[in-house]
Write an enzyme that holds these catalytic residues in place. Structure first.
Site, PDB file in Angstrom:
ATOM      1  N   TYR A  78       0.823  -1.195   0.000  1.00 48.37           N
ATOM      2  CA  TYR A  78       0.000   0.000   0.000  1.00 48.37           C
ATOM      3  C   TYR A  78       0.872   1.267   0.000  1.00 48.37           C
ATOM      4  O   TYR A  78       0.667   2.180  -0.795  1.00 48.37           O
ATOM      5  CB  TYR A  78      -0.927  -0.019   1.221  1.00 48.37           C
ATOM      6  CG  TYR A  78      -1.789   1.213   1.337  1.00 48.37           C
ATOM      7  CD1 TYR A  78      -2.828   1.444   0.420  1.00 48.37           C
ATOM      8  CD2 TYR A  78      -1.570   2.149   2.344  1.00 48.37           C
ATOM      9  CE1 TYR A  78      -3.602   2.579   0.513  1.00 48.37           C
ATOM     10  CE2 TYR A  78      -2.350   3.281   2.442  1.00 48.37           C
ATOM     11  CZ  TYR A  78      -3.371   3.498   1.521  1.00 48.37           C
ATOM     12  OH  TYR A  78      -4.138   4.623   1.625  1.00 48.37           O
ATOM     13  N   ASP A  90       2.418   1.735  -3.370  1.00 45.46           N
ATOM     14  CA  ASP A  90       1.484   2.264  -4.370  1.00 45.46           C
ATOM     15  C   ASP A  90       1.255   3.761  -4.201  1.00 45.46           C
ATOM     16  O   ASP A  90       1.138   4.499  -5.180  1.00 45.46           O
ATOM     17  CB  ASP A  90       0.138   1.529  -4.282  1.00 45.46           C
ATOM     18  CG  ASP A  90       0.261   0.116  -4.813  1.00 45.46           C
ATOM     19  OD1 ASP A  90       1.259  -0.154  -5.525  1.00 45.46           O
ATOM     20  OD2 ASP A  90      -0.614  -0.711  -4.510  1.00 45.46           O
ATOM     21  N   SER A 117      24.121 -21.569 -28.630  1.00 46.29           N
ATOM     22  CA  SER A 117      23.363 -22.612 -27.975  1.00 46.29           C
ATOM     23  C   SER A 117      24.341 -23.353 -27.045  1.00 46.29           C
ATOM     24  O   SER A 117      25.482 -22.920 -26.894  1.00 46.29           O
ATOM     25  CB  SER A 117      22.813 -23.457 -29.113  1.00 46.29           C
ATOM     26  OG  SER A 117      22.272 -24.600 -28.685  1.00 46.29           O
ATOM     27  N   GLU A 158      25.795 -23.881 -12.663  1.00 48.42           N
ATOM     28  CA  GLU A 158      24.588 -23.069 -12.480  1.00 48.42           C
ATOM     29  C   GLU A 158      23.384 -23.905 -12.866  1.00 48.42           C
ATOM     30  O   GLU A 158      23.508 -24.876 -13.591  1.00 48.42           O
ATOM     31  CB  GLU A 158      24.627 -21.842 -13.403  1.00 48.42           C
ATOM     32  CG  GLU A 158      25.729 -20.874 -13.102  1.00 48.42           C
ATOM     33  CD  GLU A 158      25.952 -19.910 -14.257  1.00 48.42           C
ATOM     34  OE1 GLU A 158      24.966 -19.451 -14.867  1.00 48.42           O
ATOM     35  OE2 GLU A 158      27.117 -19.625 -14.559  1.00 48.42           O
ATOM     36  N   LYS A 188      20.054 -24.550 -15.034  1.00 49.27           N
ATOM     37  CA  LYS A 188      19.630 -24.172 -16.383  1.00 49.27           C
ATOM     38  C   LYS A 188      18.154 -23.815 -16.297  1.00 49.27           C
ATOM     39  O   LYS A 188      17.302 -24.680 -16.153  1.00 49.27           O
ATOM     40  CB  LYS A 188      19.860 -25.335 -17.348  1.00 49.27           C
ATOM     41  CG  LYS A 188      19.616 -24.985 -18.794  1.00 49.27           C
ATOM     42  CD  LYS A 188      20.201 -26.056 -19.699  1.00 49.27           C
ATOM     43  CE  LYS A 188      20.115 -25.667 -21.157  1.00 49.27           C
ATOM     44  NZ  LYS A 188      18.746 -25.619 -21.664  1.00 49.27           N
ATOM     45  N   TYR A 196      22.730 -14.707 -16.157  1.00 51.75           N
ATOM     46  CA  TYR A 196      23.831 -15.657 -15.992  1.00 51.75           C
ATOM     47  C   TYR A 196      25.093 -15.352 -16.797  1.00 51.75           C
ATOM     48  O   TYR A 196      26.067 -16.068 -16.699  1.00 51.75           O
ATOM     49  CB  TYR A 196      23.371 -17.076 -16.316  1.00 51.75           C
ATOM     50  CG  TYR A 196      22.700 -17.210 -17.675  1.00 51.75           C
ATOM     51  CD1 TYR A 196      23.436 -17.117 -18.840  1.00 51.75           C
ATOM     52  CD2 TYR A 196      21.329 -17.418 -17.763  1.00 51.75           C
ATOM     53  CE1 TYR A 196      22.826 -17.221 -20.069  1.00 51.75           C
ATOM     54  CE2 TYR A 196      20.709 -17.530 -18.995  1.00 51.75           C
ATOM     55  CZ  TYR A 196      21.468 -17.436 -20.145  1.00 51.75           C
ATOM     56  OH  TYR A 196      20.862 -17.536 -21.353  1.00 51.75           O
ATOM     57  N   LYS A 214      30.309 -24.286 -16.635  1.00 52.59           N
ATOM     58  CA  LYS A 214      31.137 -23.375 -17.429  1.00 52.59           C
ATOM     59  C   LYS A 214      32.559 -23.346 -16.895  1.00 52.59           C
ATOM     60  O   LYS A 214      32.741 -23.302 -15.669  1.00 52.59           O
ATOM     61  CB  LYS A 214      30.561 -21.959 -17.368  1.00 52.59           C
ATOM     62  CG  LYS A 214      29.132 -21.878 -17.887  1.00 52.59           C
ATOM     63  CD  LYS A 214      28.501 -20.531 -17.613  1.00 52.59           C
ATOM     64  CE  LYS A 214      27.034 -20.580 -18.043  1.00 52.59           C
ATOM     65  NZ  LYS A 214      26.276 -19.407 -17.618  1.00 52.59           N
ATOM     66  N   LYS A 236      21.644 -32.332 -18.871  1.00 47.62           N
ATOM     67  CA  LYS A 236      20.190 -32.354 -18.781  1.00 47.62           C
ATOM     68  C   LYS A 236      19.726 -33.302 -17.694  1.00 47.62           C
ATOM     69  O   LYS A 236      20.237 -34.417 -17.587  1.00 47.62           O
ATOM     70  CB  LYS A 236      19.600 -32.812 -20.128  1.00 47.62           C
ATOM     71  CG  LYS A 236      19.787 -31.806 -21.259  1.00 47.62           C
ATOM     72  CD  LYS A 236      18.753 -30.690 -21.151  1.00 47.62           C
ATOM     73  CE  LYS A 236      18.969 -29.580 -22.143  1.00 47.62           C
ATOM     74  NZ  LYS A 236      18.357 -29.755 -23.437  1.00 47.62           N
ATOM     75  N   CYS A 255       3.594 -37.477 -54.292  1.00 47.13           N
ATOM     76  CA  CYS A 255       3.592 -37.523 -55.759  1.00 47.13           C
ATOM     77  C   CYS A 255       3.663 -38.947 -56.306  1.00 47.13           C
ATOM     78  O   CYS A 255       3.734 -39.154 -57.512  1.00 47.13           O
ATOM     79  CB  CYS A 255       4.764 -36.702 -56.310  1.00 47.13           C
ATOM     80  SG  CYS A 255       6.352 -37.504 -56.065  1.00 47.13           S
ATOM     81  N   CYS A 310      12.369 -39.083 -51.963  1.00 50.52           N
ATOM     82  CA  CYS A 310      11.547 -39.036 -53.165  1.00 50.52           C
ATOM     83  C   CYS A 310      12.411 -38.376 -54.234  1.00 50.52           C
ATOM     84  O   CYS A 310      12.873 -37.259 -54.057  1.00 50.52           O
ATOM     85  CB  CYS A 310      10.295 -38.203 -52.931  1.00 50.52           C
ATOM     86  SG  CYS A 310       9.486 -37.754 -54.482  1.00 50.52           S
ATOM     87  N   CYS A 328       7.664 -32.783 -57.289  1.00 54.17           N
ATOM     88  CA  CYS A 328       7.039 -33.130 -56.011  1.00 54.17           C
ATOM     89  C   CYS A 328       6.799 -31.845 -55.221  1.00 54.17           C
ATOM     90  O   CYS A 328       7.737 -31.163 -54.826  1.00 54.17           O
ATOM     91  CB  CYS A 328       7.952 -34.106 -55.275  1.00 54.17           C
ATOM     92  SG  CYS A 328       7.305 -34.720 -53.726  1.00 54.17           S
TER      93      CYS A 328
HETATM   94  P1  AMP Z   1      19.679 -25.003 -25.547  1.00 57.60           P
HETATM   95  O1  AMP Z   1      18.568 -24.062 -25.922  1.00 57.60           O
HETATM   96  O2  AMP Z   1      19.229 -26.317 -24.996  1.00 57.60           O
HETATM   97  O3  AMP Z   1      20.782 -25.075 -26.556  1.00 57.60           O
HETATM   98  O4  AMP Z   1      20.341 -24.337 -24.263  1.00 57.60           O
HETATM   99  C1  AMP Z   1      20.920 -23.097 -24.354  1.00 57.60           C
HETATM  100  C2  AMP Z   1      20.093 -22.106 -23.607  1.00 57.60           C
HETATM  101  O5  AMP Z   1      20.064 -22.387 -22.233  1.00 57.60           O
HETATM  102  C3  AMP Z   1      20.681 -20.750 -23.688  1.00 57.60           C
HETATM  103  O6  AMP Z   1      20.302 -20.094 -24.857  1.00 57.60           O
HETATM  104  C4  AMP Z   1      20.082 -20.080 -22.471  1.00 57.60           C
HETATM  105  O7  AMP Z   1      18.933 -19.381 -22.863  1.00 57.60           O
HETATM  106  C5  AMP Z   1      19.635 -21.224 -21.571  1.00 57.60           C
HETATM  107  N1  AMP Z   1      20.155 -21.143 -20.212  1.00 57.60           N
HETATM  108  C6  AMP Z   1      19.409 -21.302 -19.108  1.00 57.60           C
HETATM  109  N2  AMP Z   1      20.137 -21.178 -18.002  1.00 57.60           N
HETATM  110  C7  AMP Z   1      21.402 -20.920 -18.380  1.00 57.60           C
HETATM  111  C8  AMP Z   1      22.615 -20.678 -17.671  1.00 57.60           C
HETATM  112  N3  AMP Z   1      22.693 -20.708 -16.340  1.00 57.60           N
HETATM  113  N4  AMP Z   1      23.725 -20.436 -18.409  1.00 57.60           N
HETATM  114  C9  AMP Z   1      23.673 -20.433 -19.760  1.00 57.60           C
HETATM  115  N5  AMP Z   1      22.557 -20.651 -20.482  1.00 57.60           N
HETATM  116  C10 AMP Z   1      21.417 -20.894 -19.807  1.00 57.60           C
HETATM  117 ZN    ZN Z   2       7.366 -36.913 -54.065  1.00 57.24          ZN
END
Ligand code: AMP
Ligand code: ZN
Length: 672
Positions: free
Chosen positions: A33, A36, A81, A111, A113, A222, A285, A309, A406, A421, A427
């Site tokens: 409050y 605001d 990526s 870290e 993800k 990050y 990293k 993963k 086709c 194909c 096609c």
């Molecule tokens: P991928 O899309 O599976 O190739 O994973 C890469 C993506 O992970 C990056 O583009 C980031 O957006 C994401 N990401 C999430 N957390 C982290 C982190 N702690 N460090 C680096 N990338 C991260």
């Molecule tokens: Zn075809």
């Protein structure tokens, strides 16, 4: 008057601090409050005194700006990526590769993800100036107006921040906020959103920033990117970013070995379920930034980072039918049409099965109950069959023999997992697919023309290959569905503008099988014009660095087709770039032809990347590690001792940066 200004400034500072306490530290020191009331006071003062407008005032967080078209912005530093790993062995392999390339101990920052939408924020003099989505990694959409409404994104930094830098992070929608949004939607009789990640990335592209302001998004940071940031490790950069006011989760930990990395992974594999937002793994990293620089990047990802993963979620469901898709190269992909099932927060209806071998190997049949897994990919995959559920009258899957589009008989060449194909010119999906590839972002990047319009143009008989695009007239496209006069203009202008796209991208765009972006660059550089490439023999092609038999054959095959030659000739007539321009040729020599060169250390006159480019521009090849094949090493400051020893042991000479620049007659650099 001066008092008013001071009062406004004080209010802004105060609100900023409360905002930080609440959204970044999760530790408010005043009530909502009270907050605001102060915000309201500031809003009123700003309204009465527009002369004190500040784009980064806390009042701007409520949004209101409407963006019709998000502007495309090139990333100053590419957004890469990440490579994935799934086991201890993967991590040990990675460590082995790293240790070959850098000297000294290697420590890792671990870290979480975060699973959301990646974002790159640019700050200048402590102010947020731009927020850009990842896009294709090279360029993304400017979504600044929307990102400003996310309260944990600081608009004004504190502490000893550098004058200019980019910071990358992930915009996430915490579960709590996500569920609240869905309750509201259900109450309004609307479909609930499927998962937090898609909702977060969808939010960034809303046109009305006031709508975005209502969504409880968060931004977790990050990575710092920029020059001369005065930071020497990843861990330090997280701490610094935190001190400037960014939200940087504090789960990050420094690990001295792969075993310690795994401890972190195992801990979070269960603990993550207590986090307020979604995570799908751990990112590891190399901690030392100097080592990161030495490791550099592959075509897709940094060599100094690795995602690990968490085990993907699995479900079982019934496979109703296998259908087949035809891609632009004619490749056939079997698709599993499933009984819809919930998996990792989304409803899954289709799964990919890569090819005939996969069907055979797993003995996948229609009406089977199959196990479906969702990894990082958007389309989940089938990983096995529950044989105990197989119907008694089940029969093995007969792979199709003819093209579903086709009806041509499919071919499968030795060593190729896929069926194709062969009806290249007749096609439909192949014809459409090739033109869609031609106009795509990384190829000719034709603005104003999308994939659906291409399909429409082909179906209407207005075009049948990409060279036909250049003869399209406004009058022809206006009658098409949903095509306004303005869009027709944009389309025609976009096509015209593509005549300036450089040769290497044209070479990628014309869609020779196996000629991706990197190969196209190599071929363009080597042959310099399409005529030279067309006339090259198989043997000659194979002699080009990194061009193998398969690519060489495919190039020969492409130019063996009379239709293709005719299309190329038409492109030529229309003025599409089919050779390297004289500007691009400038500065390119063959001085280093056949030489394999390693770059190590820190340099004075040029950056490491510029140095690599100079090597390539002068015909040399950059190699990442020293071996008996290395011609010489360009040694900068702080070159690691073990690299030095290795070069010495193999009798490979070290030359300095200056010697190198003299070697390629690039001494003008010393004068700037
Ligand atoms: P991928 O899309 O599976 O190739 O994973 C890469 C993506 O992970 C990056 O583009 C980031 O957006 C994401 N990401 C999430 N957390 C982290 C982190 N702690 N460090 C680096 N990338 C991260
Ligand atoms: Zn075809």
């Amino acid at each position: 008057m001066k008092d008013v200004r001071q009062h406004i400034i004080n209010l802004r500072n105060e609100l900023r601090e409360h905002n930080y306490n609440y959204y970044v530290l999760d530790n408010p020191t005043i009530t909502d409050y009270e907050f605001d009331l102060k915000l309201k006071e500031l809003q009123e003062l700003e309204e009465q005194h527009p002369e004190f407008y500040d784009a980064n005032s806390p009042t701007q967080r409520v949004g209101g700006e409407i963006t019709k078209n998000f502007e495309t912005v090139k990333h100053e530093h590419r957004m890469y990526s990440l490579d994935n790993s799934y086991s201890k062995e993967d991590l040990l392999d990675w460590e082995k590769r790293i240790k070959k390339m850098v000297d000294g101990d290697v420590f890792y920052t671990c870290e979480l993800k975060y699973d959301g939408a990646s974002i790159s924020l640019t700050y200048e003099n402590g102010q947020l100036v731009r927020a850009v989505t990842r896009g294709d990694g090279f360029q993304g959409d400017d979504v600044t107006a929307n990102v400003k409404t996310i309260k944990s994104v600081p608009l004004q930094l504190k502490g000893d921040y550098p004058p200019k830098f980019d910071i990358r992070g992930e915009i996430v929608l915490p579960f709590d906020g996500f569920h609240k949004m869905n309750e509201e939607r259900l109450a309004n009789g609307e479909e609930p959103y499927r998962n937090p990640r898609n909702t977060a990335s969808g939010s960034l592209k809303l046109q009305d920033s006031a709508e975005v302001a209502k969504r409880p998004l968060e931004c977790l940071l990050y990575n710092l990117t920029g020059n001369n940031l005065g930071i020497s490790s990843q861990f330090e950069s997280l701490e610094k970013a935190r001190s400037w006011g960014f939200k940087v989760p504090d789960a990050a930990k420094l690990a001295k070995s792969v075993d310690e990395v795994l401890e972190f992974v195992n801990y979070w594999d269960t603990k993550r379920h207590e986090l307020p937002y979604e995570t799908d793994g751990v990112v590891i990293k190399v901690n030392n930034l100097q080592q990161q620089e030495e490791l550099g990047y592959t075509a897709k990802a940094p060599r100094w980072a690795m995602a690990y993963k968490f085990k993907a979620e699995q479900v079982s469901t019934v496979l109703n039918e296998i259908t087949y898709q035809v891609g632009r190269t004619g490749a056939i992909t079997p698709v599993a049409n499933l009984e819809p099932v919930e998996l990792a927060g989304t409803t899954v209806k289709r799964a990919s099965i890569h090819n005939a071998d996969q069907i055979e190997k797993l003995d996948i049949r229609e009406r089977d109950t199959v196990f479906v897994e969702k990894g990082g990919e958007i389309i989940p995959k089938i990983i096995g069959v529950d044989l105990s559920e197989r119907p008694i009258d089940s029969v093995p899957t007969q792979y199709i023999t003819h093209c579903p589009e086709c009806e041509s008989e499919l071919v499968r060449t030795e060593g190729d997992a896929k069926h194709y194909c062969p009806n290249y010119n007749g096609c439909k999906p192949q014809i459409i697919g090739r033109i869609q590839h031609y106009i795509s972002r990384k190829a000719m990047d034709i603005e104003g023309l999308g994939g659906e319009t291409v399909a429409l143009l082909v179906n209407e008989g207005l075009i049948s290959n990409y060279s036909d695009l250049y003869e399209l007239t406004k009058e022809q496209v206006i009658p098409l569905e949903r095509m306004a006069e303005k869009s027709a203009d944009n389309l025609i202008n976009g096509i015209e503008a593509s005549k300036n796209i450089p040769f290497e991208r044209v070479l990628y765009a014309i869609g020779i099988r196996y000629v991706g972006e990197t190969v196209a660059k190599k071929l363009a550089k080597h042959y310099k014009s399409i005529d030279n490439l067309m006339n090259a023999s198989q043997e000659d092609l194979e002699n080009v660095d990194e061009i193998g038999v398969k690519i060489a054959e495919s190039v020969k095959l492409f130019f063996a087709s009379e239709e293709n030659i005719e299309i190329i000739n038409r492109l030529k007539q229309f003025g599409v770039q089919l050779e390297i321009s004289s500007e691009e040729l400038e500065g390119q020599t063959e001085i280093l032809k056949g030489q394999s060169i390693v770059v190590s250390g820190v340099f004075e006159h040029v950056s490491r990347n510029e140095l690599k480019k100079l090597i390539e521009d002068n015909g040399g090849k950059v190699s990442s590690s020293i071996s008996s094949k290395t011609s010489f090493v360009v040694a900068g400051d702080k070159m690691g001792p073990s690299k030095k020893d290795k070069a010495e042991a193999l009798g490979i000479s070290l030359i300095s940066e200056v010697e190198f620049l003299q070697k390629i007659s690039k001494t003008d650099i010393f004068n700037d």
